[in-house]
Design a protein around this motif. Structure first.
Motif, PDB file in Angstrom:
ATOM      1  N   ASP A  22       0.962  -0.934   0.133  1.00 35.42           N
ATOM      2  CA  ASP A  22       0.058  -0.039   0.026  1.00 35.42           C
ATOM      3  C   ASP A  22       0.942   1.084  -0.037  1.00 35.42           C
ATOM      4  O   ASP A  22       1.573   1.424   0.808  1.00 35.42           O
ATOM      5  N   LYS A  23       0.702   2.047  -1.038  1.00 41.20           N
ATOM      6  CA  LYS A  23       1.535   3.221  -1.156  1.00 41.20           C
ATOM      7  C   LYS A  23       1.659   3.952   0.268  1.00 41.20           C
ATOM      8  O   LYS A  23       2.842   4.596   0.504  1.00 41.20           O
ATOM      9  N   LYS A  24       0.803   4.254   1.028  1.00 43.64           N
ATOM     10  CA  LYS A  24       0.876   4.904   2.109  1.00 43.64           C
ATOM     11  C   LYS A  24       1.511   4.531   3.391  1.00 43.64           C
ATOM     12  O   LYS A  24       1.931   5.004   4.042  1.00 43.64           O
ATOM     13  N   ASP A  25       1.797   3.164   3.235  1.00 44.42           N
ATOM     14  CA  ASP A  25       2.454   2.548   4.051  1.00 44.42           C
ATOM     15  C   ASP A  25       3.923   1.655   3.772  1.00 44.42           C
ATOM     16  O   ASP A  25       4.997   1.748   4.588  1.00 44.42           O
TER      17      ASP A  25
ATOM     18  N   ASP B 167       9.716   7.124   2.038  1.00 43.20           N
ATOM     19  CA  ASP B 167       8.220   7.774   2.460  1.00 43.20           C
ATOM     20  C   ASP B 167       7.674   8.353   1.437  1.00 43.20           C
ATOM     21  O   ASP B 167       8.043   9.512   1.214  1.00 43.20           O
ATOM     22  N   PHE B 168       6.718   7.585   0.842  1.00 44.57           N
ATOM     23  CA  PHE B 168       6.041   7.947  -0.570  1.00 44.57           C
ATOM     24  C   PHE B 168       5.074   9.213  -0.022  1.00 44.57           C
ATOM     25  O   PHE B 168       4.989   9.986  -1.009  1.00 44.57           O
ATOM     26  N   ASN B 169       4.889   9.522   1.125  1.00 50.51           N
ATOM     27  CA  ASN B 169       3.807  10.582   1.495  1.00 50.51           C
ATOM     28  C   ASN B 169       4.661  11.897   1.401  1.00 50.51           C
ATOM     29  O   ASN B 169       4.061  12.847   0.886  1.00 50.51           O
ATOM     30  N   ILE B 170       5.871  11.829   1.777  1.00 50.51           N
ATOM     31  CA  ILE B 170       6.838  13.227   1.895  1.00 50.51           C
ATOM     32  C   ILE B 170       7.816  13.073   0.530  1.00 50.51           C
ATOM     33  O   ILE B 170       8.459  14.039   0.571  1.00 50.51           O
ATOM     34  N   GLU B 171       7.845  12.061  -0.100  1.00 52.49           N
ATOM     35  CA  GLU B 171       8.720  11.811  -1.033  1.00 52.49           C
ATOM     36  C   GLU B 171      10.251  12.096  -0.940  1.00 52.49           C
ATOM     37  O   GLU B 171      10.844  13.005  -1.445  1.00 52.49           O
TER      38      GLU B 171
ATOM     39  N   THR C 269      14.198   7.873   4.377  1.00 53.19           N
ATOM     40  CA  THR C 269      14.055   8.023   5.768  1.00 53.19           C
ATOM     41  C   THR C 269      15.089   7.071   6.440  1.00 53.19           C
ATOM     42  O   THR C 269      15.466   5.898   5.626  1.00 53.19           O
TER      43      THR C 269
ATOM     44  N   CYS D 195       7.666   1.358   2.158  1.00 62.11           N
ATOM     45  CA  CYS D 195       8.565   2.110   2.448  1.00 62.11           C
ATOM     46  C   CYS D 195       9.949   1.908   1.654  1.00 62.11           C
ATOM     47  O   CYS D 195      10.951   2.193   2.449  1.00 62.11           O
TER      48      CYS D 195
END
Length: 132
Positions: free
Chosen positions: A46-49, A109-113, A116, A51
């Motif tokens: 899932d893209k939101k999770d 982290d795909f949310n902040i691109e 990490t 890593c």
């Protein structure tokens, strides 16, 4: 070390009857599945999770591969850094090292691109499979 055995398919052949040079990349990708499960045990991807992101791959062909015999893919972790790690693969057939290669995978982290740091517990699990 992780090991899988693959059987070449007829469609994996090139015009000379060898395994085509793009095929081991697919086998190496398949061999990375247990490593992906360290970070995503249920393989939800899932893209939101999720890593991990691929940063680099390379391959060296040291001998020819043929369709008639199974191929053993051996996989290790060769380096663990702060935000990335390197996976090392070998493809063996009939006792011959035929392809070796590596892949650099970044903890991302795909949310902040942004990359990490790899969590310490994940680093430990990766280090359990270091190339000796």
């Amino acid at each position: 070390m992780f090991k899988i055995t693959v059987t070449a398919r007829f469609g994996d052949l090139d015009a000379l009857g060898h395994i085509n040079n793009i095929v081991p990349a697919t086998w190496f990708e398949l061999a990375r599945t247990p490593i992906l499960k360290i970070f995503d045990p249920h393989m939800s991807i899932d893209k939101k999770d999720f890593c991990l992101i691929m940063a680099h791959t390379d391959y060296d062909f040291t001998d020819q591969l043929y369709i008639k015999d199974e191929i053993e893919i051996r996989t290790w972790i060769s380096k663990v850094g702060t935000k990335s790690f390197t996976v090392y693969h070998e493809a063996w057939q009939q006792g011959r090292l035929c392809v070796k290669g590596s892949a650099v995978i970044v903890h991302y982290d795909f949310n902040i691109e942004k990359s990490t740091p790899i969590p310490e517990d994940k680093k430990k699990l990766l280090e359990d499979h270091f190339l000796a």
